[in-house]
Design an enzyme around this catalytic site. Structure first.
Site, mmCIF file in Angstrom:
data_model
loop_
_atom_site.group_PDB
_atom_site.id
_atom_site.type_symbol
_atom_site.label_atom_id
_atom_site.label_comp_id
_atom_site.label_asym_id
_atom_site.label_seq_id
_atom_site.Cartn_x
_atom_site.Cartn_y
_atom_site.Cartn_z
ATOM 1 C CG ASP A 104 -2.008 1.010 1.245
ATOM 2 O OD1 ASP A 104 -2.893 1.027 0.371
ATOM 3 O OD2 ASP A 104 -1.928 1.865 2.152
ATOM 4 C CE1 TYR A 216 -5.291 7.390 0.888
ATOM 5 C CE2 TYR A 216 -4.836 7.682 3.219
ATOM 6 C CZ TYR A 216 -5.175 6.872 2.164
ATOM 7 O OH TYR A 216 -5.396 5.540 2.370
ATOM 8 C CG HIS A 271 -5.381 -3.317 -0.281
ATOM 9 N ND1 HIS A 271 -4.522 -3.098 -1.336
ATOM 10 C CD2 HIS A 271 -5.235 -2.249 0.556
ATOM 11 C CE1 HIS A 271 -3.896 -1.944 -1.159
ATOM 12 N NE2 HIS A 271 -4.297 -1.420 -0.020
#
Length: 293
Positions: A104, A216, A271
């Site tokens: 990730d 982010y 994931h």
């Protein structure tokens, strides 16, 4: 706690590096391997994989800047700065060369670590990550394809908005983290209560959500950093791991833009590979890393 192959808890400590303080765990012996977690996780993500690695590797498991039990500075959440954190940590621990495995956001940071510190990194495992600057942003679009494939990453735009996410998430960290962790897995039961508790504990600490959102919010900076780094492909071997129900073979396709020597492997999972299918991950990663270091 995280345990090695003998059932002993790995060592834990803090180091002041690159203008911040990182919490890390380390154990095992052999060539060094640093494991970089993603979001909304911490170094605890690797707990099942660590004992499979420690017989052959000295494993270093940091909590990334702002996450887990590491410090939460005001800035420095772009992937290049966070990569430099890890390079400084590994130098602090005396590791002149090492392999990197990231998943990730940890994979994006791992790529920057390999690109910025080419004399130190000898191999990269890039697991379940999309790349800012190379298609990641496309998945924020509300399109039929993104929705139908489960790849409409609605939260990216939400997180990018200043102040509003902090207002709405406050007091609901458990609900958000539980949803994100379970929703992205083929095997949601692998999101065990101990892991959920650890992630909620860390992201509920002062500044925890702010730090997460800051990662982010640095995405456009990351995109520029990645495009610049990609101008010179990596020469080291790269293993691109995907989960069949999430990013899958996109990992390999993206890494072929970044490196000359890429091997791809897709696992029957979602994931969070190291928590969903740790045995299968180890069976692929250990042969790939053999002889490197």
């Amino acid at each position: 706690m995280i345990f090695d192959h003998d059932g002993d808890s790995v060592r834990t400590n803090r180091a002041t590096v690159n203008g911040t303080s990182l919490h890390y765990r380390t154990g095992g012996s052999g060539p060094a391997l640093v494991l970089l977690h993603g979001v909304p996780k911490t170094g605890y993500h690797w707990r099942h994989l660590v004992p499979k690695l420690t017989p052959r590797h000295t494993v270093v498991v940091p909590d990334l800047r702002g996450l887990g039990d590491s410090a939460r500075p005001a800035g420095g959440y772009d992937s290049a700065t966070m990569a430099d954190d890890i390079a400084a940590l590994m130098a602090h621990l005396g590791h002149a060369s090492y392999s990197v495995m990231g998943e990730d956001w940890g994979a994006v940071i791992g790529y920057q670590l390999a690109a910025r510190h080419r004399d130190q990194v000898n191999a990269l495992v890039f697991a379940e990550a999309l790349f800012p600057g190379f298609g990641f942003e496309d998945h924020t679009a509300l399109t039929e394809e993104n929705v139908s494939t489960g790849m409409h990453l609605w939260h990216l735009g939400f997180y990018f908005q200043p102040d509003v996410p902090e207002m709405l998430i406050a007091g609901h960290e458990r609900e958000l983290i539980t949803y994100m962790i379970k929703n992205e897995r083929s095997h949601p039961d692998t999101a065990t209560p101990d892991a959920i508790e650890e992630y909620v504990r860390c992201y509920s600490l002062p500044g925890g959500i702010r730090a997460m959102l800051s990662i982010y919010r640095a995405m456009l900076v990351d995109a520029e950093q990645n495009r610049e780094a990609a101008r010179k492909k990596l020469d080291i071997p790269v293993l691109a791991l995907g989960g069949s129900a999430f990013i899958g073979d996109r990992n390999e396709a993206r890494m072929r833009l970044m490196a000359h020597d890429v091997t791809g492997h897709v696992l029957d999972a979602g994931h969070d590979l190291a928590e969903e299918v740790p045995d299968e991950v180890a069976a692929v990663v250990l042969p790939f890393l053999a002889g490197r270091g």
